[in-house]
Design a protein around this motif. Sequence first.
Motif, mmCIF file in Angstrom:
data_model
loop_
_atom_site.group_PDB
_atom_site.id
_atom_site.type_symbol
_atom_site.label_atom_id
_atom_site.label_comp_id
_atom_site.label_asym_id
_atom_site.label_seq_id
_atom_site.Cartn_x
_atom_site.Cartn_y
_atom_site.Cartn_z
ATOM 1 N N GLN A 200 0.882 -1.174 0.000
ATOM 2 C CA GLN A 200 0.000 0.000 0.000
ATOM 3 C C GLN A 200 0.910 1.211 0.000
ATOM 4 N N PRO A 201 0.432 2.347 -0.503
ATOM 5 C CA PRO A 201 1.321 3.523 -0.615
ATOM 6 C C PRO A 201 1.987 3.934 0.694
ATOM 7 N N GLU A 202 1.316 3.765 1.821
ATOM 8 C CA GLU A 202 1.877 4.194 3.106
ATOM 9 C C GLU A 202 2.712 3.107 3.794
ATOM 10 N N LYS A 203 2.731 1.907 3.247
ATOM 11 C CA LYS A 203 3.481 0.803 3.844
ATOM 12 C C LYS A 203 4.925 0.792 3.351
ATOM 13 N N TRP A 204 5.814 0.300 4.185
ATOM 14 C CA TRP A 204 7.230 0.211 3.818
ATOM 15 C C TRP A 204 7.455 -0.890 2.804
ATOM 16 N N ASN A 205 8.436 -0.677 1.913
ATOM 17 C CA ASN A 205 8.886 -1.746 1.031
ATOM 18 C C ASN A 205 10.009 -2.514 1.742
ATOM 19 N N LEU A 206 10.491 -3.581 1.127
ATOM 20 C CA LEU A 206 11.528 -4.391 1.784
ATOM 21 C C LEU A 206 12.828 -3.625 1.989
ATOM 22 N N LEU A 207 13.181 -2.748 1.057
ATOM 23 C CA LEU A 207 14.392 -1.941 1.236
ATOM 24 C C LEU A 207 14.287 -1.122 2.515
ATOM 25 N N GLU A 208 13.149 -0.499 2.738
ATOM 26 C CA GLU A 208 12.961 0.308 3.946
ATOM 27 C C GLU A 208 12.959 -0.559 5.204
ATOM 28 N N ILE A 209 12.384 -1.730 5.117
ATOM 29 C CA ILE A 209 12.376 -2.641 6.266
ATOM 30 C C ILE A 209 13.807 -3.049 6.619
ATOM 31 N N VAL A 210 14.598 -3.409 5.608
ATOM 32 C CA VAL A 210 15.976 -3.837 5.856
ATOM 33 C C VAL A 210 16.804 -2.676 6.415
ATOM 34 N N ALA A 211 16.638 -1.471 5.872
ATOM 35 C CA ALA A 211 17.372 -0.308 6.383
ATOM 36 C C ALA A 211 16.962 -0.022 7.832
ATOM 37 N N HIS A 212 15.677 -0.194 8.120
ATOM 38 C CA HIS A 212 15.189 -0.023 9.493
ATOM 39 C C HIS A 212 15.822 -1.050 10.424
ATOM 40 N N LEU A 213 15.884 -2.305 9.992
ATOM 41 C CA LEU A 213 16.503 -3.347 10.823
ATOM 42 C C LEU A 213 17.958 -3.011 11.135
ATOM 43 N N LEU A 214 18.676 -2.494 10.150
ATOM 44 C CA LEU A 214 20.072 -2.107 10.369
ATOM 45 C C LEU A 214 20.164 -0.976 11.391
ATOM 46 N N ASP A 215 19.368 0.063 11.211
ATOM 47 C CA ASP A 215 19.400 1.184 12.165
ATOM 48 C C ASP A 215 19.004 0.736 13.569
ATOM 49 N N GLU A 216 17.984 -0.093 13.663
ATOM 50 C CA GLU A 216 17.549 -0.576 14.974
ATOM 51 C C GLU A 216 18.640 -1.412 15.647
ATOM 52 N N GLU A 217 19.341 -2.211 14.848
ATOM 53 C CA GLU A 217 20.409 -3.060 15.401
ATOM 54 C C GLU A 217 21.509 -2.204 16.031
ATOM 55 N N ILE A 218 21.856 -1.116 15.355
ATOM 56 C CA ILE A 218 22.971 -0.275 15.806
ATOM 57 C C ILE A 218 22.521 0.787 16.812
ATOM 58 N N LEU A 219 21.459 1.508 16.474
ATOM 59 C CA LEU A 219 21.105 2.720 17.204
ATOM 60 C C LEU A 219 20.068 2.529 18.312
ATOM 61 N N ASP A 220 19.389 1.408 18.290
ATOM 62 C CA ASP A 220 18.341 1.204 19.282
ATOM 63 C C ASP A 220 18.704 0.072 20.242
ATOM 64 N N PHE A 221 18.438 -1.153 19.881
ATOM 65 C CA PHE A 221 18.488 -2.233 20.866
ATOM 66 C C PHE A 221 19.869 -2.469 21.461
ATOM 67 N N LYS A 222 20.879 -2.658 20.636
ATOM 68 C CA LYS A 222 22.219 -2.888 21.195
ATOM 69 C C LYS A 222 22.671 -1.676 22.013
ATOM 70 N N ALA A 223 22.468 -0.490 21.466
ATOM 71 C CA ALA A 223 22.890 0.735 22.149
ATOM 72 C C ALA A 223 22.157 0.906 23.482
ATOM 73 N N ARG A 224 20.879 0.541 23.521
ATOM 74 C CA ARG A 224 20.111 0.725 24.743
ATOM 75 C C ARG A 224 20.446 -0.339 25.792
ATOM 76 N N ASP B 238 1.509 -10.904 0.339
ATOM 77 C CA ASP B 238 0.802 -9.893 -0.445
ATOM 78 C C ASP B 238 1.419 -9.715 -1.831
ATOM 79 N N LEU B 239 2.727 -9.802 -1.921
ATOM 80 C CA LEU B 239 3.401 -9.703 -3.215
ATOM 81 C C LEU B 239 2.989 -10.868 -4.115
#
Length: 169
Positions: free
Chosen positions: A34-58, A153-154
């Motif tokens: 859907q237009p407002e939903k993330w694509n896989l590229l965005e999901i993967v980039a989010h997972l990378l940021d979360e790995e570094i900047l969120d969970f491990k860091a916290r 869905d794809l």
Amino acid sequence: MSFRAIIKQLENNKEVFLNLLKDIPKEDYLWRPQPEKWNLLEIVAHLLDEEILDFKARVQHALYYPEKELIPIDPEGWVTSHNYKNKDYNTTLNSFLEERTNSIIWLKQLKDVNWNNSLNHTELGYLSAELFLRNWLAHDYLHIRQILRYKFDLLKSSSNITLSYAGDW
């Protein structure tokens, strides 16, 4: 679930993510359910940021610097501010998988830490290292579910053939 079991599952999830996300054609990882939903590229980039900047860091913050103010994060805003749409899919996926390996190495070397160590979040109150660790795994599960739904869905959108024979989603 023990700390060791959580860490092992985070390690196992690396393979789950790899198998769900490797060898995806560009038109598929850029597709949006859907237009407002993330694509896989965005999901993967989010997972990378979360790995570094969120969970491990916290987890590190709660274990080692609980008295210091927590650095704010903006996972929704990172889509734009970290320019997810212009990232290379395979490079980002490989970076996430490498960071997960680094996280597991770090988590496995922890000895005699106080998982009850807590930091004071301005809005959420006291949050422990254990809370961050358990939520790290929960976050994996949420995104594994999201990726599976995306793939379903794809597949559904790629043909007029009904998928009801497979069962109810």
